[in-house]
Design a protein around this motif. Structure first.
Motif, PDB file in Angstrom:
ATOM      1  N   LYS A   1      -2.010   3.900  14.638  1.00  0.00           N
ATOM      2  CA  LYS A   1      -1.440   5.182  15.007  1.00  0.00           C
ATOM      3  C   LYS A   1      -1.380   6.092  13.793  1.00  0.00           C
ATOM      4  N   PHE A   2      -2.014   7.261  13.921  1.00  0.00           N
ATOM      5  CA  PHE A   2      -1.984   8.251  12.844  1.00  0.00           C
ATOM      6  C   PHE A   2      -0.813   9.196  13.117  1.00  0.00           C
ATOM      7  N   HIS A   3       0.196   9.080  12.270  1.00  0.00           N
ATOM      8  CA  HIS A   3       1.391   9.909  12.440  1.00  0.00           C
ATOM      9  C   HIS A   3       1.999  10.145  11.066  1.00  0.00           C
ATOM     10  N   LEU A   4       2.064  11.425  10.671  1.00  0.00           N
ATOM     11  CA  LEU A   4       2.621  11.778   9.371  1.00  0.00           C
ATOM     12  C   LEU A   4       4.098  12.119   9.514  1.00  0.00           C
ATOM     13  N   LYS A   5       4.875  11.585   8.595  1.00  0.00           N
ATOM     14  CA  LYS A   5       6.300  11.904   8.537  1.00  0.00           C
ATOM     15  C   LYS A   5       6.621  12.198   7.082  1.00  0.00           C
TER      16      LYS A   5
ATOM     17  N   ASP B   1     -10.092   8.056   9.363  1.00  0.00           N
ATOM     18  CA  ASP B   1      -9.040   8.700  10.160  1.00  0.00           C
ATOM     19  C   ASP B   1      -8.609  10.024   9.543  1.00  0.00           C
ATOM     20  N   THR B   2      -8.687  10.118   8.234  1.00  0.00           N
ATOM     21  CA  THR B   2      -8.297  11.366   7.564  1.00  0.00           C
ATOM     22  C   THR B   2      -9.240  12.501   7.942  1.00  0.00           C
ATOM     23  N   ILE B   3     -10.574  12.199   7.962  1.00  0.00           N
ATOM     24  CA  ILE B   3     -11.554  13.214   8.346  1.00  0.00           C
ATOM     25  C   ILE B   3     -11.302  13.680   9.777  1.00  0.00           C
ATOM     26  N   TRP B   4     -11.037  12.711  10.661  1.00  0.00           N
ATOM     27  CA  TRP B   4     -10.740  13.066  12.058  1.00  0.00           C
ATOM     28  C   TRP B   4      -9.479  13.924  12.160  1.00  0.00           C
ATOM     29  N   ALA B   5      -8.444  13.593  11.392  1.00  0.00           N
ATOM     30  CA  ALA B   5      -7.203  14.374  11.447  1.00  0.00           C
ATOM     31  C   ALA B   5      -7.439  15.800  10.971  1.00  0.00           C
ATOM     32  N   LEU B   6      -8.224  15.927   9.882  1.00  0.00           N
ATOM     33  CA  LEU B   6      -8.493  17.270   9.380  1.00  0.00           C
ATOM     34  C   LEU B   6      -9.323  18.069  10.372  1.00  0.00           C
ATOM     35  N   ALA B   7     -10.288  17.382  10.991  1.00  0.00           N
ATOM     36  CA  ALA B   7     -11.126  18.063  11.985  1.00  0.00           C
ATOM     37  C   ALA B   7     -10.299  18.533  13.173  1.00  0.00           C
ATOM     38  N   LYS B   8      -9.352  17.659  13.623  1.00  0.00           N
ATOM     39  CA  LYS B   8      -8.496  18.057  14.738  1.00  0.00           C
ATOM     40  C   LYS B   8      -7.601  19.228  14.356  1.00  0.00           C
ATOM     41  N   ALA B   9      -7.155  19.244  13.107  1.00  0.00           N
ATOM     42  CA  ALA B   9      -6.295  20.342  12.669  1.00  0.00           C
ATOM     43  C   ALA B   9      -7.050  21.661  12.640  1.00  0.00           C
ATOM     44  N   VAL B  10      -8.285  21.613  12.128  1.00  0.00           N
ATOM     45  CA  VAL B  10      -9.088  22.837  12.094  1.00  0.00           C
ATOM     46  C   VAL B  10      -9.375  23.311  13.508  1.00  0.00           C
ATOM     47  N   GLU B  11      -9.685  22.358  14.376  1.00  0.00           N
ATOM     48  CA  GLU B  11      -9.973  22.736  15.756  1.00  0.00           C
ATOM     49  C   GLU B  11      -8.735  23.308  16.431  1.00  0.00           C
ATOM     50  N   SER B  12      -7.567  22.751  16.072  1.00  0.00           N
ATOM     51  CA  SER B  12      -6.331  23.240  16.673  1.00  0.00           C
ATOM     52  C   SER B  12      -6.013  24.655  16.209  1.00  0.00           C
TER      53      SER B  12
ATOM     54  N   GLU C   1       0.474  22.837   7.890  1.00  0.00           N
ATOM     55  CA  GLU C   1       1.478  22.702   8.941  1.00  0.00           C
ATOM     56  C   GLU C   1       0.902  22.019  10.171  1.00  0.00           C
ATOM     57  N   THR C   2      -0.357  22.334  10.500  1.00  0.00           N
ATOM     58  CA  THR C   2      -0.977  21.706  11.659  1.00  0.00           C
ATOM     59  C   THR C   2      -1.241  20.226  11.412  1.00  0.00           C
ATOM     60  N   LEU C   3      -1.642  19.844  10.210  1.00  0.00           N
ATOM     61  CA  LEU C   3      -1.882  18.441   9.874  1.00  0.00           C
ATOM     62  C   LEU C   3      -0.604  17.601  10.038  1.00  0.00           C
ATOM     63  N   GLU C   4       0.522  18.148   9.677  1.00  0.00           N
ATOM     64  CA  GLU C   4       1.783  17.406   9.772  1.00  0.00           C
ATOM     65  C   GLU C   4       2.123  17.078  11.224  1.00  0.00           C
ATOM     66  N   ARG C   5       1.637  17.918  12.172  1.00  0.00           N
ATOM     67  CA  ARG C   5       1.945  17.692  13.580  1.00  0.00           C
ATOM     68  C   ARG C   5       0.881  16.881  14.286  1.00  0.00           C
ATOM     69  N   THR C   6      -0.215  16.569  13.623  1.00  0.00           N
ATOM     70  CA  THR C   6      -1.337  15.887  14.268  1.00  0.00           C
ATOM     71  C   THR C   6      -1.002  14.413  14.516  1.00  0.00           C
ATOM     72  N   LYS C   7      -1.236  13.930  15.751  1.00  0.00           N
ATOM     73  CA  LYS C   7      -1.012  12.538  16.131  1.00  0.00           C
ATOM     74  C   LYS C   7      -2.183  12.081  16.996  1.00  0.00           C
TER      75      LYS C   7
ATOM     76  N   PHE D   1       2.259  20.573  -1.211  1.00  0.00           N
ATOM     77  CA  PHE D   1       0.903  20.670  -0.650  1.00  0.00           C
ATOM     78  C   PHE D   1       0.161  19.336  -0.705  1.00  0.00           C
ATOM     79  N   PHE D   2       0.903  18.225  -0.985  1.00  0.00           N
ATOM     80  CA  PHE D   2       0.249  16.916  -1.072  1.00  0.00           C
ATOM     81  C   PHE D   2       0.500  16.140   0.217  1.00  0.00           C
ATOM     82  N   ILE D   3      -0.609  15.590   0.770  1.00  0.00           N
ATOM     83  CA  ILE D   3      -0.537  14.759   1.974  1.00  0.00           C
ATOM     84  C   ILE D   3      -1.151  13.408   1.650  1.00  0.00           C
ATOM     85  N   ARG D   4      -0.382  12.294   1.960  1.00  0.00           N
ATOM     86  CA  ARG D   4      -0.887  10.948   1.727  1.00  0.00           C
ATOM     87  C   ARG D   4      -1.153  10.303   3.092  1.00  0.00           C
ATOM     88  N   THR D   5      -2.439  10.029   3.349  1.00  0.00           N
ATOM     89  CA  THR D   5      -2.826   9.421   4.630  1.00  0.00           C
ATOM     90  C   THR D   5      -3.078   7.927   4.464  1.00  0.00           C
TER      91      THR D   5
END
Length: 886
Positions: free
Chosen positions: A290-294, A230-241, A277-283, A49-53
């Motif tokens: 480029k914000f891309h989690l792998k 960028d982390t706040i934006w990624a989380l916001a996009k994930a919630v919106e998704s 799961e949605t955060l991992e797919r957010t780009k 459950f740990f994500i490093r941005t």
């Protein structure tokens, strides 16, 4: 988490904080997002459950290793803080340096503290580093601790020329702007790496809004701020998704602390795993790139290499993970890489404001000297000699090894103060063997060993050697036995089978030439004993090209051309082999085979205190009881003179440089024989991983490639470097004669040519005369007809130009034997006519006179008869039969 419905947690700033929050996040099943916990010890791989941005600290080690590799530094010192942040990177750095063959010579660990203890600790660590040779320092700590480190380093002179400082991204002011002015003033010339953030229109607009609207008087925003944005934006996009869902309250679950008392009740989120799961797919394209989690971690692309110059951090190059190289500009990766590297080299200002890259290793500045152990030997002092001054009782040193080492020190780009220490006991004799002397380096009693020390595999396990400065190899020296008197040595160059084959070829060639010439050439006619002598004389006279008989048949000429070539090869080979045997005979060794020494049970000698003893026992399998040690050339001479049965030895094994010295002194009595066993020659020994090895090795190459300097040193200690060279040359162990196989091709060629020519001649003769013989002797036996053919062969036939001068009336005539009563008188006239014909120059005129005189002299007593008409029709020339010869 106990009172609210929590579905994501953002913000553990430090790695230690992240570890604590992660354990709670796993229980509540909510994603823990951190944009600043960079320690590799906190890994998303082990925490689902740990994500490093942000960038993982371990991603920068390859960029740092590339810098170290570029300048060829072989040792580094690691300075890091004793925290989760500091310790987590060290294993990765160590592995990266090992991959490029760079050793971490020292680790300096500093514990941060709120009181002044950490300042005292920094001072002590810097003093330890100052006393060491390594001058490449890699620093990994936060700015609050690093600013104090560099402040003290600048005060004691460690920010001067000769030092190389490399910092990780934690000390970049763009990441942590704490004490910016103080840090920059004490970090001039430092190199650093940090993640590269490409400039974009969105980033420019954000910076403008940030300064003009939010914090007009604030410092520049650092990289963590960009990653947080960028982390706040990624989380916001994930919630919106995910969308607005009916997020019901989760069930409460007890979480115990230390298994003793309730820590509290938290809600288990059902929405958290979906959000993870949605955060991992957010780009998307953010402010930091480029914000891309792998693997739930932000992927690094490139690092900036910056240089502290003045009051700013100047970017001097870039490193990309996919390229693994350093470039001056990321846009020029497709161009010439070498020129880009050179641009980076020229752009860097090092401590002391110099453009010359530090060498990375120097003699300690505290006035220490290298303690160098040297051997004390009784023999072969030409390589290293120790003498004690009778007045001062101080040792003095000389020898080829000593002078080469001093010459190599002069070639170094820096001074190396040395102290030579004799490895001797109270009696001033060698304290032990050479192996024990070299092992003192591992025991840290000596910093190096200089002398005639052989490089071998066993010693390289605990020391490093420079390149060799002498010849390599082990061989044996034996006594030259007295010259043997052999009156039959002239037969030895050729083996018996070659002698017999050559003799047979001579006889066969002479016989074939006689067959070709007998019917038409008067020089190959006469009584049987004379013809037999002609065969042998003609064939063997070709050996020295002294044959005087002229050949007239083309087949004879063909055979002789090939045969004379074979004879030329045979005579030249015989001459060379005989000359070689006469020379080798004067240098005949007493023994040439190692196995012969072991079979005979002979005693052999070796150099005392040398590794040669172990070599004889372990590699050549000599019995230890058959080995005798010697130290000086005089002892070598005495032992070899006595021999094995009188308390001496038959052979002495030693290294080639020593053997050449011995042979130069006793050049006419001994020789070096047998195979040369591989060794790497003499070198200088240093501790494992010592950077001095590469410097000294390059200096040795410069000295040994200076032929004038080396010739002077060799003549000074060894005399003529080529003296005894003939005696030192190896002698073959068999001295075998030339055998038939070596000349098999020549004999096959001449045999085929001669046999083929002979066969063609016989076939033509048979086809020409056999029909007539068959017709005239049809009732006779086969042997009678063969005898008749032999008589036809024995008849003389005039050459083609003789038959042209004859008339048609006597073309078919055959002259019968004359009356015996008148033969003597006419023979006298015949001999005179032959002599007159032989003195004429024109061959055709000779034949004409010969014919006229002979016919006139014999006309009264010769009865002519016409042979059988059928035989006359098959004959071209007249047959002349004379009683008692032809």
């Amino acid at each position: 988490m106990k009172d609210k419905d929590i579905h994501a947690i953002i913000g553990p700033e430090r790695s230690m904080q992240a570890k604590f929050v992660i354990s709670l996040g796993e229980k509540a099943r909510v994603p823990i997002i951190s944009f600043s916990a960079t320690s590799p010890s906190v890994s998303p791989t082990h925490n689902p459950f740990f994500i490093r941005t942000t960038q993982d600290d371990s991603s920068q080690v390859q960029a740092i290793a590339s810098i170290v590799q570029k300048y060829g530094w072989r040792e580094v010192v690691l300075i890091y803080e004793d925290t989760e942040y500091g310790n987590g990177l060290i294993p990765y750095l160590t592995d990266a340096f090992q991959h490029i063959n760079t050793q971490v010579s020292y680790r300096s660990v500093i514990s941060p503290s709120t009181n002044s203890n950490y300042q005292v600790q920094i001072a002590k660590e810097l003093s330890k580093i100052m006393a060491r040779e390594t001058r490449v320092l890699v620093v990994h700590m936060i700015a609050s601790l690093g600013s104090e480190l560099f402040r003290q380093a600048a005060e004691i002179g460690m920010m001067s020329e000769g030092f190389a400082w490399i910092i990780t991204d934690g000390l970049s002011t763009l990441l942590d702007p704490v004490s910016k002015d103080v840090t920059l003033s004490s970090m001039q010339g430092v190199l650093g790496v940090r993640p590269h953030v490409p400039m974009s229109k969105g980033l420019k607009d954000f910076k403008m809004r940030y300064f003009n609207t939010i914090r007009k008087n604030a410092n520049q925003i650092n990289l963590f701020g960009l990653w947080a944005y960028d982390t706040i934006w990624a989380l916001a996009k994930a919630v919106e998704s995910v969308g607005k869902m009916n997020i019901s309250s989760g069930s409460r679950k007890n979480i115990w602390k230390n298994g003793s008392e309730p820590f509290g009740l938290v809600r288990v989120s059902k929405f958290g795993p979906m959000l993870l799961e949605t955060l991992e797919r957010t780009k998307f394209r953010g402010l930091s790139g480029k914000f891309h989690l792998k693997g739930r971690q932000l992927q690094h692309v490139a690092y900036e290499i910056f240089n502290m110059i003045g009051k700013r951090e100047k970017v001097v190059g870039y490193w990309r993970a996919d390229k693994g190289t350093i470039s001056h500009d990321l846009a020029k990766y497709s161009s010439n890489t070498t020129s880009m590297k050179n641009e980076v080299l020229k752009a860097i200002a090092w401590p002391g404001l110099t453009r010359v890259p530090p060498k990375g290793w120097v003699i300690p500045l505290v006035g220490q000297k290298l303690k160098i152990g040297v051997p004390v030997t009784n023999g072969f002092k030409e390589f290293f000699q120790v003498k004690w001054d009778p007045l001062t009782d101080e040792p003095t040193f000389s020898g080829l090894s000593y002078d080469i080492f001093l010459a190599a020190l002069d070639k170094l780009p820096f001074a190396v103060p040395c102290e030579f220490i004799p490895y001797a006991n109270s009696s001033r004799e060698m304290l032990g063997t050479y192996d024990e002397l070299v092992y003192q380096i591992k025991l840290e009693k000596y910093d190096a060993v200089v002398g005639d020390v052989t490089i071998n595999a066993n010693r390289t396990s605990y020391v490093d050697f420079t390149l060799p400065y002498s010849e390599s190899g082990i061989s044996m020296v034996v006594k030259i036995k007295e010259e043997e008197k052999n009156i039959w040595i002239f037969l030895k160059p050729l083996s018996w089978d070659l002698w017999l084959t050559t003799g047979g070829a001579f006889i066969f060639t002479g016989f074939v030439v006689w067959v070709f010439e007998h019917r038409t050439n008067t020089e190959f006619r006469g009584p049987p004993n004379q013809q037999l002598g002609t065969v042998f004389w003609f064939s063997f006279s070709t050996l020295v090209f002294a044959h005087r008989e002229k050949v007239k048949n083309n087949w004879s000429r063909l055979v002789l051309i090939i045969w004379i070539f074979v004879v030329l090869i045979l005579t030249q080979s015989y001459t060379a082999s005989l000359a070689s045997m006469l020379t080798v005979q004067r240098l005949q060794p007493a023994v040439v085979d190692v196995n012969e020494l072991k079979r005979n049970g002979d005693f052999v000698g070796y150099s005392s205190n040398s590794f040669v003893r172990g070599f004889l026992i372990e590699q050549l399998n000599f019995n230890e009881s058959k080995l005798r040690p010697y130290s000086t050339p005089k002892e070598y001479h005495d032992a070899l003179s006595k021999g094995s049965k009188q308390g001496g030895v038959v052979a002495i094994f030693d290294e080639i440089p020593y053997i050449k010295l011995f042979l130069a002194r006793y050049r006419s009595q001994y020789t070096m024989v047998g195979p040369t066993y591989k060794s790497d020659g003499f070198g200088f020994a240093f501790p494992l991983g010592s950077p001095l090895v590469s410097y000294i090795s390059r200096a040795i190459l410069k000295v040994t490639e200076d032929h004038i300097k080396m010739r002077e040193l060799e003549q000074k200690y060894l005399g003529d470097p080529h003296s005894g060279q003939d005696q030192g040359s190896k002698i073959s162990s068999d001295g075998s004669s030339l055998n038939l196989y070596s000349f098999g091709g020549l004999f096959i060629i001449t045999g085929l040519a001669t046999g083929f020519s002979f066969l063609i001649f016989l076939v033509k003769f048979h086809r020409k005369h056999w029909p007539a013989v068959n017709a005239s002797h049809s009732e006779s036996s086969i042997w009678s007809r063969v005898a008749t053919m032999a008589k036809h062969f024995d008849n003389r036939v005039a050459p083609l130009h003789d038959s042209n001068n004859r008339t048609e009336s006597n073309a078919g005539a055959e002259v019968l034997p004359i009356n015996n009563s008148n033969f003597q008188n006419h023979s006298t006239h015949f001999s005179q006519d032959v002599e007159m014909g032989a003195s004429a120059n024109d061959e055709q005129e000779d034949n004409h006179n010969f014919q006229n005189h002979s016919m006139a002299s014999f006309s009264q007593n010769v009865e002519t008869t016409v042979i059988d008409e059928q035989e006359a029709n098959h004959s071209i020339d007249a047959r002349l039969f004379i009683n008692g010869g032809s």
